[in-house]
Scaffold this motif. Sequence first.
Motif, PDB file in Angstrom:
ATOM      1  N   ARG A   1       2.442   8.723 -11.597  1.00 20.73           N
ATOM      2  CA  ARG A   1       1.046   8.309 -11.733  1.00 20.73           C
ATOM      3  C   ARG A   1       0.803   7.487 -12.999  1.00 20.73           C
ATOM      4  O   ARG A   1      -0.005   6.559 -13.012  1.00 20.73           O
ATOM      5  CB  ARG A   1       0.147   9.545 -11.719  1.00 20.73           C
TER       6      ARG A   1
ATOM      7  N   LEU B   1       0.996   4.060  -2.977  1.00 16.29           N
ATOM      8  CA  LEU B   1       0.734   5.481  -2.737  1.00 16.29           C
ATOM      9  C   LEU B   1       1.916   6.347  -3.154  1.00 16.29           C
ATOM     10  O   LEU B   1       1.744   7.422  -3.749  1.00 16.29           O
ATOM     11  CB  LEU B   1       0.406   5.709  -1.257  1.00 16.29           C
ATOM     12  N   ALA B   2       3.124   5.895  -2.839  1.00 16.46           N
ATOM     13  CA  ALA B   2       4.318   6.657  -3.223  1.00 16.46           C
ATOM     14  C   ALA B   2       4.443   6.727  -4.745  1.00 16.46           C
ATOM     15  O   ALA B   2       4.764   7.792  -5.302  1.00 16.46           O
ATOM     16  CB  ALA B   2       5.562   6.016  -2.610  1.00 16.46           C
ATOM     17  N   THR B   3       4.175   5.610  -5.404  1.00 17.34           N
ATOM     18  CA  THR B   3       4.244   5.596  -6.864  1.00 17.34           C
ATOM     19  C   THR B   3       3.176   6.498  -7.459  1.00 17.34           C
ATOM     20  O   THR B   3       3.405   7.191  -8.456  1.00 17.34           O
ATOM     21  CB  THR B   3       4.082   4.162  -7.399  1.00 17.34           C
ATOM     22  N   TRP B   4       2.001   6.511  -6.848  1.00 17.31           N
ATOM     23  CA  TRP B   4       0.918   7.386  -7.313  1.00 17.31           C
ATOM     24  C   TRP B   4       1.329   8.851  -7.232  1.00 17.31           C
ATOM     25  O   TRP B   4       1.023   9.641  -8.128  1.00 17.31           O
ATOM     26  CB  TRP B   4      -0.327   7.134  -6.476  1.00 17.31           C
ATOM     27  N   MET B   5       2.045   9.204  -6.173  1.00 15.69           N
ATOM     28  CA  MET B   5       2.476  10.589  -6.010  1.00 15.69           C
ATOM     29  C   MET B   5       3.599  10.956  -6.970  1.00 15.69           C
ATOM     30  O   MET B   5       3.672  12.093  -7.454  1.00 15.69           O
ATOM     31  CB  MET B   5       2.941  10.816  -4.567  1.00 15.69           C
ATOM     32  N   LEU B   6       4.492   9.997  -7.264  1.00 13.70           N
ATOM     33  CA  LEU B   6       5.697  10.306  -8.039  1.00 13.70           C
ATOM     34  C   LEU B   6       5.600   9.917  -9.508  1.00 13.70           C
ATOM     35  O   LEU B   6       6.228  10.559 -10.357  1.00 13.70           O
ATOM     36  CB  LEU B   6       6.902   9.596  -7.403  1.00 13.70           C
TER      37      LEU B   6
ATOM     38  N   THR C   1       0.830  -1.208   0.000  1.00 14.06           N
ATOM     39  CA  THR C   1       0.000   0.000   0.000  1.00 14.06           C
ATOM     40  C   THR C   1       0.864   1.257   0.000  1.00 14.06           C
ATOM     41  O   THR C   1       0.593   2.212  -0.740  1.00 14.06           O
ATOM     42  CB  THR C   1      -0.928   0.003   1.221  1.00 14.06           C
ATOM     43  N   VAL C   2       1.906   1.259   0.815  1.00 16.54           N
ATOM     44  CA  VAL C   2       2.813   2.417   0.865  1.00 16.54           C
ATOM     45  C   VAL C   2       3.511   2.611  -0.479  1.00 16.54           C
ATOM     46  O   VAL C   2       3.626   3.741  -0.987  1.00 16.54           O
ATOM     47  CB  VAL C   2       3.846   2.237   1.995  1.00 16.54           C
ATOM     48  N   ILE C   3       3.969   1.518  -1.073  1.00 18.34           N
ATOM     49  CA  ILE C   3       4.633   1.610  -2.380  1.00 18.34           C
ATOM     50  C   ILE C   3       3.679   2.143  -3.429  1.00 18.34           C
ATOM     51  O   ILE C   3       4.041   2.996  -4.258  1.00 18.34           O
ATOM     52  CB  ILE C   3       5.175   0.225  -2.786  1.00 18.34           C
TER      53      ILE C   3
END
Length: 457
Positions: free
Chosen positions: A76, A69-74, A65-67
């Motif tokens: 998309r 979300l981080a990928t979504w921010m950096l 989940t963290v990965i």
Amino acid sequence: MTAASAPAATPVRQPDLGSPSVMAKRAWWLVVLNLLIPGSAQVLAGNRRLGRFGLGATLVAWALTVILLATWMLARTLVYSVVTSSPVLLIGEAVLVFYAVLWIVLTLDTLRLARLIATPPSARRFVAGFAVVMLLVTAGTSGYGAYLAGVARGALDGIFSSGQGYAAPIDGRYNVLLLGGDAGPDRTGLRPDSISVVSIDATTGKSTVIGVPRNMQRVPFVKGSPLYKPYPNGYDCGVNCLISFLYTYGEEHPSLYPAAAAHGSSPGIEAMRDAVEGTLGITLQYYVLIDMKGFSDLIDALGGVTIDVTERLPINGGQAPDGTPINVQGWIEPGVQKMNGYTALWYARSRHSTSDYDRMARQRQVQAAILAQFSPATVLTKFQAVANAGKQVVKTDIPQLMLGRFVDLADKARTHKLTQLELVPPTIDEIHPDFAEIRSLVKSALKGATPTSTPTP
């Protein structure tokens, strides 16, 4: 180890030591811990091997989940590409099923460990009810996610190409041929009556829609087309050689495009592509064919579309020269109304008492209304119906590996105004078109899109 040095027994691992009130607190602790950190209840009070497995799976889920979300921010676009890939969806479906089963096993085992029979009756009902509700939230959500992943995978496989076919932008743009095919009851086979090109800036997402009349004559073919040699001066044979007839012509002469099927296309579509490229002076990397007959199911799946009707239109049938209705099954009255699929289909299809250009405008109005209905809430709540209807409506050669890119561009396009260029009279004479002027208008339109704060569906 002596009795003095042995650890003191606690109700956590030896529940028989606790009073009913202590057992109630113990049950609440175990149930809540199972919700917050699945596997922790077993580590504290049950099978530690099962608990460690559950904790490990929980930590993996948190890390994923963290990965994500981080990928979504950096990045998309990468997320879009991942979630629109059939193999990834298949893996995701299996993972979600695994977690749904795991949460069911851990929750049922936690209820066993809670020893509800030893708790007061009042607490017993609340603890059990809370555990069941949380089980529906966790395992139910995971199971529903797996179901959606399976439906999405089926829709992707049914609509988009799974093979290669990546096309780089040309002059910084992606150009997609959009054909609205009408296989109505008054004609044999499907014939594209709505012909458009959606041109998208590959960096900003700025989009321009170019409308081509279905009755345009003398259209030229791009050099290298199988149709260029037999028609070097354009598709010139009068009213029997309208641009929309090329779909049927291509289907009747499949030897002209023997490799079309292998690339997710058809001879009719390729003939249309060659003609539109020759007419507009741009290269079309992909096509999308939308069967108007299939609009009915899609619109019903979306819950209807809202249309502002400006004039009274017949459903089926038409009018005699003196204005007398002939074989009319009903009327679409003026005014803003929410249409079901049947009514919207006839609104887009009706050709009596109006011109082809009016019908072109109505078809694009219905298309825009459908896009406006594609809100996340609508799609999620009616996902299966929308996906099943989409498989019947859409045909395209856009590969799955390009979907993430196009979804990202569609997101960017919402910050820009959608510009339109309609190649219709009085700007363009459809019988004797000035193709040099058309190409000049297209070139200017593709350079003239400007940002706006108004979102575009």
